[in-house]
Design a protein around this motif. Structure first.
Motif, PDB file in Angstrom:
ATOM      1  N   ALA A  38      80.300  40.294  65.600  1.00 47.26           N
ATOM      2  CA  ALA A  38      80.057  40.668  64.206  1.00 47.26           C
ATOM      3  C   ALA A  38      80.750  39.701  63.250  1.00 47.26           C
ATOM      4  N   LEU A  39      80.214  39.624  62.033  1.00 47.07           N
ATOM      5  CA  LEU A  39      80.757  38.707  61.032  1.00 47.07           C
ATOM      6  C   LEU A  39      82.132  39.170  60.549  1.00 47.07           C
ATOM      7  N   GLY A  40      82.298  40.485  60.363  1.00 44.56           N
ATOM      8  CA  GLY A  40      83.559  41.012  59.834  1.00 44.56           C
ATOM      9  C   GLY A  40      84.746  40.717  60.726  1.00 44.56           C
ATOM     10  N   SER A  41      84.524  40.732  62.046  1.00 41.22           N
ATOM     11  CA  SER A  41      85.609  40.459  62.997  1.00 41.22           C
ATOM     12  C   SER A  41      85.618  38.998  63.443  1.00 41.22           C
ATOM     13  N   ARG A  42      84.803  38.177  62.799  1.00 42.76           N
ATOM     14  CA  ARG A  42      84.643  36.746  63.094  1.00 42.76           C
ATOM     15  C   ARG A  42      84.157  36.504  64.523  1.00 42.76           C
ATOM     16  N   GLY A  43      83.334  37.425  64.990  1.00 41.14           N
ATOM     17  CA  GLY A  43      82.749  37.261  66.314  1.00 41.14           C
ATOM     18  C   GLY A  43      81.336  36.721  66.275  1.00 41.14           C
ATOM     19  N   ALA A  44      80.730  36.697  65.080  1.00 38.88           N
ATOM     20  CA  ALA A  44      79.374  36.144  64.951  1.00 38.88           C
ATOM     21  C   ALA A  44      79.417  34.660  65.292  1.00 38.88           C
ATOM     22  N   TRP A  45      78.461  34.212  66.085  1.00 39.67           N
ATOM     23  CA  TRP A  45      78.443  32.842  66.635  1.00 39.67           C
ATOM     24  C   TRP A  45      77.794  31.895  65.633  1.00 39.67           C
ATOM     25  N   LEU A  46      78.580  30.926  65.123  1.00 42.38           N
ATOM     26  CA  LEU A  46      78.138  30.053  64.045  1.00 42.38           C
ATOM     27  C   LEU A  46      78.043  28.588  64.482  1.00 42.38           C
ATOM     28  N   PHE A  47      77.173  27.827  63.799  1.00 40.01           N
ATOM     29  CA  PHE A  47      77.101  26.381  64.005  1.00 40.01           C
ATOM     30  C   PHE A  47      78.344  25.692  63.436  1.00 40.01           C
ATOM     31  N   GLU A  48      78.726  26.088  62.232  1.00 33.15           N
ATOM     32  CA  GLU A  48      79.892  25.523  61.566  1.00 33.15           C
ATOM     33  C   GLU A  48      81.012  26.561  61.566  1.00 33.15           C
ATOM     34  N   PRO A  49      82.264  26.136  61.488  1.00 30.81           N
ATOM     35  CA  PRO A  49      83.371  27.093  61.570  1.00 30.81           C
ATOM     36  C   PRO A  49      83.411  28.049  60.379  1.00 30.81           C
ATOM     37  N   TYR A  50      84.127  29.123  60.563  1.00 31.89           N
ATOM     38  CA  TYR A  50      84.328  30.089  59.486  1.00 31.89           C
ATOM     39  C   TYR A  50      85.078  29.434  58.337  1.00 31.89           C
ATOM     40  N   SER A  51      84.627  29.680  57.129  1.00 30.78           N
ATOM     41  CA  SER A  51      85.261  29.066  55.960  1.00 30.78           C
ATOM     42  C   SER A  51      86.701  29.528  55.793  1.00 30.78           C
ATOM     43  N   ASP A  52      86.992  30.768  56.202  1.00 29.03           N
ATOM     44  CA  ASP A  52      88.349  31.293  56.054  1.00 29.03           C
ATOM     45  C   ASP A  52      89.170  31.157  57.337  1.00 29.03           C
ATOM     46  N   MET A  53      88.615  30.472  58.349  1.00 29.94           N
ATOM     47  CA  MET A  53      89.355  30.197  59.579  1.00 29.94           C
ATOM     48  C   MET A  53      88.696  29.009  60.277  1.00 29.94           C
ATOM     49  N   PRO A  54      89.024  27.799  59.875  1.00 30.17           N
ATOM     50  CA  PRO A  54      88.309  26.592  60.308  1.00 30.17           C
ATOM     51  C   PRO A  54      88.334  26.296  61.807  1.00 30.17           C
ATOM     52  N   ASN A  55      89.179  26.991  62.572  1.00 32.38           N
ATOM     53  CA  ASN A  55      89.201  26.755  64.016  1.00 32.38           C
ATOM     54  C   ASN A  55      88.382  27.796  64.790  1.00 32.38           C
ATOM     55  N   GLN A  56      87.678  28.661  64.055  1.00 29.47           N
ATOM     56  CA  GLN A  56      86.943  29.757  64.690  1.00 29.47           C
ATOM     57  C   GLN A  56      85.445  29.620  64.442  1.00 29.47           C
ATOM     58  N   TYR A  57      84.662  29.698  65.519  1.00 30.43           N
ATOM     59  CA  TYR A  57      83.205  29.616  65.433  1.00 30.43           C
ATOM     60  C   TYR A  57      82.517  30.900  65.885  1.00 30.43           C
ATOM     61  N   GLY A  58      83.286  31.939  66.186  1.00 31.13           N
ATOM     62  CA  GLY A  58      82.688  33.107  66.799  1.00 31.13           C
ATOM     63  C   GLY A  58      82.438  32.855  68.269  1.00 31.13           C
ATOM     64  N   MET A  59      81.589  33.685  68.891  1.00 27.83           N
ATOM     65  CA  MET A  59      81.425  33.530  70.338  1.00 27.83           C
ATOM     66  C   MET A  59      80.093  34.060  70.838  1.00 27.83           C
ATOM     67  N   ASN A  60      79.673  33.466  71.949  1.00 25.98           N
ATOM     68  CA  ASN A  60      78.541  33.969  72.713  1.00 25.98           C
ATOM     69  C   ASN A  60      79.094  35.041  73.651  1.00 25.98           C
ATOM     70  N   THR A  61      78.651  36.292  73.508  1.00 29.73           N
ATOM     71  CA  THR A  61      79.260  37.400  74.243  1.00 29.73           C
ATOM     72  C   THR A  61      78.582  37.711  75.576  1.00 29.73           C
ATOM     73  N   THR A  62      77.328  37.347  75.733  1.00 30.07           N
ATOM     74  CA  THR A  62      76.637  37.497  77.013  1.00 30.07           C
ATOM     75  C   THR A  62      76.113  36.119  77.394  1.00 30.07           C
ATOM     76  N   SER A  63      76.391  35.681  78.612  1.00 32.96           N
ATOM     77  CA  SER A  63      76.017  34.325  78.992  1.00 32.96           C
ATOM     78  C   SER A  63      74.516  34.111  78.853  1.00 32.96           C
ATOM     79  N   LEU A  64      74.148  32.888  78.519  1.00 34.15           N
ATOM     80  CA  LEU A  64      72.729  32.565  78.378  1.00 34.15           C
ATOM     81  C   LEU A  64      71.992  32.714  79.699  1.00 34.15           C
ATOM     82  N   ASP A  65      72.681  32.500  80.821  1.00 34.92           N
ATOM     83  CA  ASP A  65      72.053  32.708  82.130  1.00 34.92           C
ATOM     84  C   ASP A  65      71.664  34.174  82.310  1.00 34.92           C
TER      85      ASP A  65
END
Length: 569
Positions: A327-354
């Motif tokens: 989710a976006l609120g918990s910074r878990g949404a997976w983004l192309f560019e980092p979070y503006s309020d946390m530049p080292n965080q991109y969110g995450m892929n929670t279920t593997s693509l496989d």
């Protein structure tokens, strides 16, 4: 010749008797003097409806429908009030909606201190060692940030001092993070040595100690122990608790004019309880249930759960719920560019693509719909890519696969929804509820170009179905409709108002589009002859009243299959 003549005469007599029978059919229920918004293809507005059994068999002017009233007909004069197709809640969590009504409600807390006080009150009523469960907090909606906050989240210290003897799980409003106190972490064997699991993050302080925040799959480090303790109860006790939650959710739907509910992910075990209750007429509304199981569970059992229109169209199971990110609120949404309020965080892929590809493949083979949770732009791109590849490999089939939420899209992907025939299952209320922190997370440019871009999707021809994601938000279609057509936040600000839907688009997103998203547009979603008599009667006309009046609209009646199941007192 004589034989032929007798045959023709007999045919004429039978035809006349049949015709006479149709013309003199008596309704079981009639609604008169209404503002009937049919949501049919011509956007017809009518006055009256006649219902026989669970089906609409006539719509027209009062004078026409009055001819279908008999001594046994129940007649309701709705006195100019508005009848619409029953709301279709296109994305929410049925059992969790009921469970939330039994748990500690943290959604109205204005700050962390208020949550601690609510926890103290609950602990006073609880036995030592008993779990305290709550949900609904959101740090971005508080009026102050705790002094010791880490990454914007509070730490457990004050809560653990206040409640040392009861383990606590407080779920974030998004459902994609939990807060645990020291006792919960202790009995779950979580220490500073505990590593992040796949698809999850344990937020730690500068000294490497867990703060109490567990994101995405890291939640299971705590909830596993809770579930173990829960399972010490008898199977009958556990089943009765689930049934109680289901009944509460059912009643909450009826109070809100909801006649169909798309349940976004249930286990086989929960589905079996739901099916049994449907068989025994213990659930009034209609359910469209998505299976929430992993590939191992699905690969051998999937087809046996395929169910369409079970028990007079009260249960359908033909879809699978997947999770691409958080989710976006918990910074878990997976983004192309980092979070503006946390530049080292991109969110995450929670279920593997496989895993996702494997499940999508068996779904295509077994004629199941896929409904994938994707919030960040990278998650939505990845989901569309997976879908496109599957569609090419199974080009002989017709797909109506969905992306659940589709909250933040890369501009290049907006047109792909219509091109691929992918349905955007979005939630109007998420836009206005999340608005206070969206720009913080994404920055102004990304927020304007890709966040909750309903109008852009519609302009490209995409179909959007609407819902509340309850219990993430309240199960209230009127508030959701208001958010969809105004994009006005609680403080009166407008969030990218050029993306709001017009009134008819919003109503369709909550009715016929929801039916289409479940392959059910031929039996529900509009008020037409031959369709199920699922109707909500409202105190006001949502298409024509002012924006300010929308929130004053009340549900007067909820009718499911021609039966009045809720009436405002």
């Amino acid at each position: 010749m004589l034989r032929i003549g007798k045959f023709l005469l007999l045919t004429i007599i039978i035809f006349q008797m049949t015709n006479c029978s149709n013309n003199s059919k008596i309704a079981d229920l009639v609604l008169l003097n209404g503002n009937i918004i049919t949501v049919d293809s011509a956007n017809t507005i009518s006055q009256a409806i006649a219902i026989s059994g669970d089906t609409i068999f006539a719509i027209g002017k009062n004078e026409e429908i009055k001819n279908l009233i008999g001594s046994s007909t129940k007649v309701i004069d709705i006195k100019g009030q508005t009848a619409i197709p029953g709301f279709i809640e296109s994305h929410a969590h049925f059992i969790s909606t009921g469970e939330a009504l039994l748990e500690l409600d943290l959604s109205s807390a204005k700050n962390w201190d208020e949550i601690i006080q609510l926890a103290k009150n609950a602990a006073e009523k609880s036995k030592m060692g008993e779990w305290i469960i709550g949900r609904g907090w959101h740090q971005e909606k508080w009026n102050s940030i705790p002094e010791d906050a880490v990454e914007g989240f509070p730490t457990h210290k004050k809560l653990s001092e206040a409640i040392p003897n009861n383990p606590i799980i407080f779920s974030h409003a998004s459902g994609h993070a939990i807060f645990a106190n020291a006792k919960a972490m202790e009995i779950s064997n979580v220490t500073n040595e505990t590593q992040n699991p796949a698809g999850g993050i344990i937020i730690k302080d500068k000294n490497g100690f867990p703060t109490g925040i567990f994101l995405e799959d890291a939640e299971k480090l705590i909830t596993k122990k809770y579930n173990e303790d829960l399972n010490k109860k008898s199977k009958r006790e556990l089943k009765d608790e689930i049934k109680k939650a289901i009944k509460l959710a059912n009643d909450e739907c009826l109070k809100n004019g909801i006649t169909t509910f798309h349940d976004a992910g249930e286990s086989f075990e929960s589905l079996n309880i739901i099916k049994n209750m449907v068989e025994n007429n213990e659930i009034d509304i209609r359910l469209y249930v998505m299976l929430g199981e992993n590939y191992i569970a699905l690969k051998d059992s999937l087809r046996k759960y395929f169910t369409i229109g079970y028990s007079n169209n009260h249960l359908t199971v033909r879809s699978i719920k997947l999770y691409m990110d958080g989710a976006l609120g918990s910074r878990g949404a997976w983004l192309f560019e980092p979070y503006s309020d946390m530049p080292n965080q991109y969110g995450m892929n929670t279920t593997s693509l496989d895993e996702i590809n494997s499940i999508c493949k068996i779904a295509a083979e077994k004629d199941f719909q896929i409904c994938t949770h994707a919030i960040g732009d990278k998650a939505n791109r990845a989901t569309l890519d997976v879908y496109e590849n599957i569609f090419k490999n199974y080009s002989h089939k017709t797909f109506r696969w969905r992306i659940e939420h589709a909250q933040h899209l890369h501009p290049n992907d907006i047109s792909r929804f219509n091109k691929l025939g992918v349905i955007a299952a979005m939630q109007g209320i998420h836009c206005t509820s999340d608005a206070p922190f969206v720009e913080k997370r994404l920055g102004k440019d990304r927020a304007e170009s890709g966040a909750y871009v309903w109008k852009s999707l519609i302009n490209f021809g995409a179909i959007i179905c609407n819902g509340t994601d309850s219990p993430v938000e309240k199960l209230n279609p009127i508030k959701n409709f208001y958010a969809t057509v105004t994009r006005k936040t609680n403080d009166g600000n407008l969030f990218n108002e050029n993306q709001k839907m017009n009134r008819l688009e919003a109503l369709k997103s909550y009715t016929i589009n929801g039916a289409f998203a479940a392959y059910e547009e031929n039996i529900k979603g509009s008020l037409e002859i031959g369709k199920l008599a699922d109707i909500a009667i409202l105190s006001q006309d949502l298409l024509n009243i002012s924006d300010d009046e929308i929130l004053n609209t009340e549900i007067i009646y909820t009718i499911v299959g021609g039966k009045i199941l809720y009436e405002r007192k």
